[in-house]
Design a protein around this motif. Sequence first.
Motif, PDB file in Angstrom:
ATOM      1  N   LEU A   1       0.799  -1.215   0.000  1.00  0.00           N
ATOM      2  CA  LEU A   1       0.000   0.000   0.000  1.00  0.00           C
ATOM      3  C   LEU A   1       0.838   1.274   0.000  1.00  0.00           C
ATOM      4  O   LEU A   1       0.408   2.302  -0.519  1.00  0.00           O
ATOM      5  CB  LEU A   1      -0.935   0.018   1.228  1.00  0.00           C
ATOM      6  N   PHE A   2       2.028   1.228   0.600  1.00  0.00           N
ATOM      7  CA  PHE A   2       2.770   2.479   0.751  1.00  0.00           C
ATOM      8  C   PHE A   2       4.162   2.443   0.120  1.00  0.00           C
ATOM      9  O   PHE A   2       4.845   3.467   0.098  1.00  0.00           O
ATOM     10  CB  PHE A   2       2.873   2.865   2.231  1.00  0.00           C
ATOM     11  N   LEU A   3       4.603   1.288  -0.388  1.00  0.00           N
ATOM     12  CA  LEU A   3       5.873   1.215  -1.098  1.00  0.00           C
ATOM     13  C   LEU A   3       5.615   0.787  -2.541  1.00  0.00           C
ATOM     14  O   LEU A   3       4.850  -0.150  -2.784  1.00  0.00           O
ATOM     15  CB  LEU A   3       6.815   0.211  -0.424  1.00  0.00           C
ATOM     16  N   ASN A   4       6.260   1.471  -3.491  1.00  0.00           N
ATOM     17  CA  ASN A   4       6.107   1.060  -4.882  1.00  0.00           C
ATOM     18  C   ASN A   4       7.076  -0.079  -5.203  1.00  0.00           C
ATOM     19  O   ASN A   4       7.890  -0.480  -4.373  1.00  0.00           O
ATOM     20  CB  ASN A   4       6.309   2.248  -5.839  1.00  0.00           C
ATOM     21  N   SER A   5       6.982  -0.585  -6.404  1.00  0.00           N
ATOM     22  CA  SER A   5       7.784  -1.753  -6.778  1.00  0.00           C
ATOM     23  C   SER A   5       9.283  -1.459  -6.688  1.00  0.00           C
ATOM     24  O   SER A   5      10.071  -2.295  -6.249  1.00  0.00           O
ATOM     25  CB  SER A   5       7.418  -2.209  -8.192  1.00  0.00           C
ATOM     26  N   SER A   6       9.692  -0.253  -7.077  1.00  0.00           N
ATOM     27  CA  SER A   6      11.113   0.099  -7.033  1.00  0.00           C
ATOM     28  C   SER A   6      11.621   0.110  -5.592  1.00  0.00           C
ATOM     29  O   SER A   6      12.707  -0.400  -5.293  1.00  0.00           O
ATOM     30  CB  SER A   6      11.331   1.465  -7.677  1.00  0.00           C
ATOM     31  N   SER A   7      10.848   0.683  -4.670  1.00  0.00           N
ATOM     32  CA  SER A   7      11.251   0.731  -3.265  1.00  0.00           C
ATOM     33  C   SER A   7      11.339  -0.662  -2.669  1.00  0.00           C
ATOM     34  O   SER A   7      12.238  -0.949  -1.873  1.00  0.00           O
ATOM     35  CB  SER A   7      10.258   1.584  -2.464  1.00  0.00           C
ATOM     36  N   ARG A   8      10.407  -1.525  -3.042  1.00  0.00           N
ATOM     37  CA  ARG A   8      10.416  -2.880  -2.488  1.00  0.00           C
ATOM     38  C   ARG A   8      11.618  -3.674  -2.993  1.00  0.00           C
ATOM     39  O   ARG A   8      12.287  -4.375  -2.223  1.00  0.00           O
ATOM     40  CB  ARG A   8       9.116  -3.604  -2.838  1.00  0.00           C
ATOM     41  N   ILE A   9      11.909  -3.576  -4.285  1.00  0.00           N
ATOM     42  CA  ILE A   9      13.021  -4.351  -4.854  1.00  0.00           C
ATOM     43  C   ILE A   9      14.362  -3.864  -4.310  1.00  0.00           C
ATOM     44  O   ILE A   9      15.182  -4.647  -3.825  1.00  0.00           O
ATOM     45  CB  ILE A   9      12.996  -4.261  -6.392  1.00  0.00           C
TER      46      ILE A   9
ATOM     47  N   LYS B   1      -5.042 -15.626   1.488  1.00  0.00           N
ATOM     48  CA  LYS B   1      -5.975 -15.919   2.578  1.00  0.00           C
ATOM     49  C   LYS B   1      -6.323 -17.397   2.640  1.00  0.00           C
ATOM     50  O   LYS B   1      -6.838 -17.872   3.656  1.00  0.00           O
ATOM     51  CB  LYS B   1      -7.250 -15.082   2.405  1.00  0.00           C
ATOM     52  N   ASP B   2      -6.046 -18.118   1.556  1.00  0.00           N
ATOM     53  CA  ASP B   2      -6.289 -19.555   1.533  1.00  0.00           C
ATOM     54  C   ASP B   2      -5.209 -20.257   2.359  1.00  0.00           C
ATOM     55  O   ASP B   2      -4.025 -20.137   2.070  1.00  0.00           O
ATOM     56  CB  ASP B   2      -6.254 -20.050   0.081  1.00  0.00           C
ATOM     57  N   PRO B   3      -5.582 -21.006   3.397  1.00  0.00           N
ATOM     58  CA  PRO B   3      -4.570 -21.664   4.237  1.00  0.00           C
ATOM     59  C   PRO B   3      -3.750 -22.714   3.507  1.00  0.00           C
ATOM     60  O   PRO B   3      -2.698 -23.130   3.992  1.00  0.00           O
ATOM     61  CB  PRO B   3      -5.406 -22.305   5.361  1.00  0.00           C
ATOM     62  N   LYS B   4      -4.185 -23.142   2.321  1.00  0.00           N
ATOM     63  CA  LYS B   4      -3.433 -24.149   1.574  1.00  0.00           C
ATOM     64  C   LYS B   4      -2.177 -23.575   0.924  1.00  0.00           C
ATOM     65  O   LYS B   4      -1.292 -24.316   0.519  1.00  0.00           O
ATOM     66  CB  LYS B   4      -4.321 -24.772   0.485  1.00  0.00           C
ATOM     67  N   PHE B   5      -2.115 -22.233   0.816  1.00  0.00           N
ATOM     68  CA  PHE B   5      -0.989 -21.605   0.131  1.00  0.00           C
ATOM     69  C   PHE B   5       0.019 -21.074   1.135  1.00  0.00           C
ATOM     70  O   PHE B   5      -0.332 -20.372   2.091  1.00  0.00           O
ATOM     71  CB  PHE B   5      -1.467 -20.467  -0.775  1.00  0.00           C
ATOM     72  N   ASP B   6       1.271 -21.418   0.890  1.00  0.00           N
ATOM     73  CA  ASP B   6       2.369 -20.919   1.710  1.00  0.00           C
ATOM     74  C   ASP B   6       2.623 -19.459   1.349  1.00  0.00           C
ATOM     75  O   ASP B   6       2.749 -19.112   0.173  1.00  0.00           O
ATOM     76  CB  ASP B   6       3.612 -21.773   1.461  1.00  0.00           C
ATOM     77  N   GLU B   7       2.715 -18.589   2.349  1.00  0.00           N
ATOM     78  CA  GLU B   7       2.894 -17.165   2.089  1.00  0.00           C
ATOM     79  C   GLU B   7       4.221 -16.875   1.398  1.00  0.00           C
ATOM     80  O   GLU B   7       4.344 -15.900   0.650  1.00  0.00           O
ATOM     81  CB  GLU B   7       2.804 -16.381   3.401  1.00  0.00           C
ATOM     82  N   GLU B   8       5.228 -17.701   1.619  1.00  0.00           N
ATOM     83  CA  GLU B   8       6.521 -17.488   0.980  1.00  0.00           C
ATOM     84  C   GLU B   8       6.400 -17.603  -0.533  1.00  0.00           C
ATOM     85  O   GLU B   8       7.040 -16.855  -1.282  1.00  0.00           O
ATOM     86  CB  GLU B   8       7.533 -18.501   1.506  1.00  0.00           C
ATOM     87  N   ILE B   9       5.573 -18.527  -1.008  1.00  0.00           N
ATOM     88  CA  ILE B   9       5.358 -18.676  -2.451  1.00  0.00           C
ATOM     89  C   ILE B   9       4.657 -17.444  -3.009  1.00  0.00           C
ATOM     90  O   ILE B   9       4.989 -16.949  -4.096  1.00  0.00           O
ATOM     91  CB  ILE B   9       4.542 -19.949  -2.737  1.00  0.00           C
ATOM     92  N   ILE B  10       3.673 -16.936  -2.267  1.00  0.00           N
ATOM     93  CA  ILE B  10       2.974 -15.722  -2.686  1.00  0.00           C
ATOM     94  C   ILE B  10       3.948 -14.547  -2.771  1.00  0.00           C
ATOM     95  O   ILE B  10       3.920 -13.761  -3.717  1.00  0.00           O
ATOM     96  CB  ILE B  10       1.833 -15.396  -1.705  1.00  0.00           C
ATOM     97  N   ARG B  11       4.824 -14.435  -1.793  1.00  0.00           N
ATOM     98  CA  ARG B  11       5.789 -13.328  -1.787  1.00  0.00           C
ATOM     99  C   ARG B  11       6.755 -13.441  -2.960  1.00  0.00           C
ATOM    100  O   ARG B  11       7.165 -12.424  -3.532  1.00  0.00           O
ATOM    101  CB  ARG B  11       6.552 -13.311  -0.465  1.00  0.00           C
ATOM    102  N   GLN B  12       7.159 -14.637  -3.291  1.00  0.00           N
ATOM    103  CA  GLN B  12       8.042 -14.820  -4.439  1.00  0.00           C
ATOM    104  C   GLN B  12       7.366 -14.339  -5.718  1.00  0.00           C
ATOM    105  O   GLN B  12       7.992 -13.668  -6.557  1.00  0.00           O
ATOM    106  CB  GLN B  12       8.433 -16.286  -4.567  1.00  0.00           C
ATOM    107  N   GLN B  13       6.084 -14.648  -5.866  1.00  0.00           N
ATOM    108  CA  GLN B  13       5.353 -14.208  -7.054  1.00  0.00           C
ATOM    109  C   GLN B  13       5.185 -12.689  -7.060  1.00  0.00           C
ATOM    110  O   GLN B  13       5.308 -12.043  -8.111  1.00  0.00           O
ATOM    111  CB  GLN B  13       3.982 -14.884  -7.108  1.00  0.00           C
ATOM    112  N   LEU B  14       4.926 -12.104  -5.901  1.00  0.00           N
ATOM    113  CA  LEU B  14       4.810 -10.646  -5.822  1.00  0.00           C
ATOM    114  C   LEU B  14       6.131  -9.974  -6.185  1.00  0.00           C
ATOM    115  O   LEU B  14       6.137  -8.904  -6.813  1.00  0.00           O
ATOM    116  CB  LEU B  14       4.382 -10.237  -4.405  1.00  0.00           C
ATOM    117  N   TYR B  15       7.233 -10.578  -5.798  1.00  0.00           N
ATOM    118  CA  TYR B  15       8.549 -10.037  -6.153  1.00  0.00           C
ATOM    119  C   TYR B  15       8.753 -10.086  -7.665  1.00  0.00           C
ATOM    120  O   TYR B  15       9.282  -9.131  -8.256  1.00  0.00           O
ATOM    121  CB  TYR B  15       9.639 -10.836  -5.436  1.00  0.00           C
ATOM    122  N   LEU B  16       8.318 -11.160  -8.307  1.00  0.00           N
ATOM    123  CA  LEU B  16       8.422 -11.255  -9.764  1.00  0.00           C
ATOM    124  C   LEU B  16       7.555 -10.200 -10.439  1.00  0.00           C
ATOM    125  O   LEU B  16       7.948  -9.622 -11.473  1.00  0.00           O
ATOM    126  CB  LEU B  16       8.004 -12.656 -10.227  1.00  0.00           C
ATOM    127  N   LEU B  17       6.386  -9.922  -9.878  1.00  0.00           N
ATOM    128  CA  LEU B  17       5.532  -8.874 -10.434  1.00  0.00           C
ATOM    129  C   LEU B  17       6.195  -7.512 -10.292  1.00  0.00           C
ATOM    130  O   LEU B  17       6.093  -6.660 -11.190  1.00  0.00           O
ATOM    131  CB  LEU B  17       4.167  -8.884  -9.728  1.00  0.00           C
TER     132      LEU B  17
END
Length: 529
Positions: free
Chosen positions: A254-262, A501-517
Amino acid sequence: MHSVLPFFLAMIAAIVFLQMLANKLKVAYPILLVIAGLAVSFIPGLPHLQVDPDLIFFIFLPPLLFEASWSISFKEMKKWWRIITSFAFLVVFFTALSVAVVTNHIIPGFTIALGFLLGGIVSPPDAVSTGAITKFVKISKSTSAILEGESLLNDASSLIIFRFALVAVGTGQFIWQEAATSFLWMVIGGAGIGLLLGWIFVQAHKRLPTDAPSDIALTIIEPYFMYWAAEQLHSSGVLAVVSGGLFMSTRRLLFLNSSSRIKGYSVWESFVFILNGIVFLIIGLELPEIVEGLRSKGIALNTAIGYGILVTGILILARIISSYIAMLATLIFRPSVAPRASSGKVRMLMPLLLGWTGMRGVVSLAAALAIPVTLDNGTEFPQRNLILFITFVVILLTLLVQGLTLPYFIKRSKLFDVITEGQDPEHIAQQKLRQGLREHTYQFLKSKTESELHGHVVVQKLLQQWEEKSKDTDDWMNKKTIMLLFEMLESQRQYCVTLNKDPKFDEEIIRQQLYLLDLEEERLRMKLK
């Protein structure tokens, strides 16, 4: 200054080279750093390295805790909060109590207050050491979440014990009513201050015209300010940093853009690595001075080593007992979230390995070095050198004995090769995530075509690209198309956040995909320049 600066630069270079060597040898780099610091300390002519006890917490703890709170999965913390809080508070108190009782009976002149002081120092396991050691072996997500969550909170509980014990040693008395009130304020006030400042910092990032360098600079300042503000109000600075860091971490999109996060990820990774390296080198460098202090007090080195081995054994035993109690409590009250095991025997052995993960490190050293040299009345602090030496022995033994044997035990026993109930294996979760993203993106582009961009040639091409996953050139790119792709990437992020929010998904995998985005968004931004 000119004589000390080359020494500090050499320390950083040594940290880097030792980390490379540790990766090659497949051992945890804190082990090599402690050994290297010990070896270097015997070289004559080196400048004496001494950190002001009043600053030791403020320099190292805030950024280390802040970075850890951004790295941990908040979803997993909520799932395992019962075990995490029990390990972080009840187990720490049980460990400190065990150390206090035994040392009071065994060590001459060691009062209960001094025993609690030592117990508060050595009770919290070190997340850096555990993470570095388990880097080369595979452990279950549930175990990793418990260890990471515990490491965030046990620092606060142990330092609260440390603070009360310091008061008891200095005043010679302990008033339970005042202690209980102070404890509640330190916990509730620390968490509240952290959440309030975290919200203020989020609003500042959102409303100010910041860019990546300024965002990163602010994130480095923020944990120090949280810690300082909470300590000024006599609450827990550790809990303030942890709660504020967790609050900001869950809102990073919400408060950091993609450049700041990377860019921020790389900056913080290097910053924390150097801080950890310096601390572990200091552990080794401080030993000769501590030994000299023991000799000045007439304490035999063999006797002090024996005390250190005794306290280490108490810590290991207390943690193993606590692990079995936590497992039994989980099986009784929350059997649905208990890790699966191939047999009852394997399940009963799992707490044994969990108890073997209690390596000590940064926080224990910082607390020990923060013991004042003198009391308020000017008299010498009792047993300070012995406490420092026992702490060093505990850190060294847990790093060498547990640290070197833990990977072997994990590989041989395969006790941690379990899957949390209801959670997909990693490769299946990644496959589902990629397939879901493709379908979501196709539907997003299709809806845009039907509602806003009907007949748009570029959108038709994008639809065909995502439907057939065929390669294409970038000559059709223009500003309007890139803005559409930005909107598409944001839609994909929201899909990932919802999927998390789905308990079947590991948050680390979600974060990896967000990093690729984020990386994809940065690639598109380069085309606008």
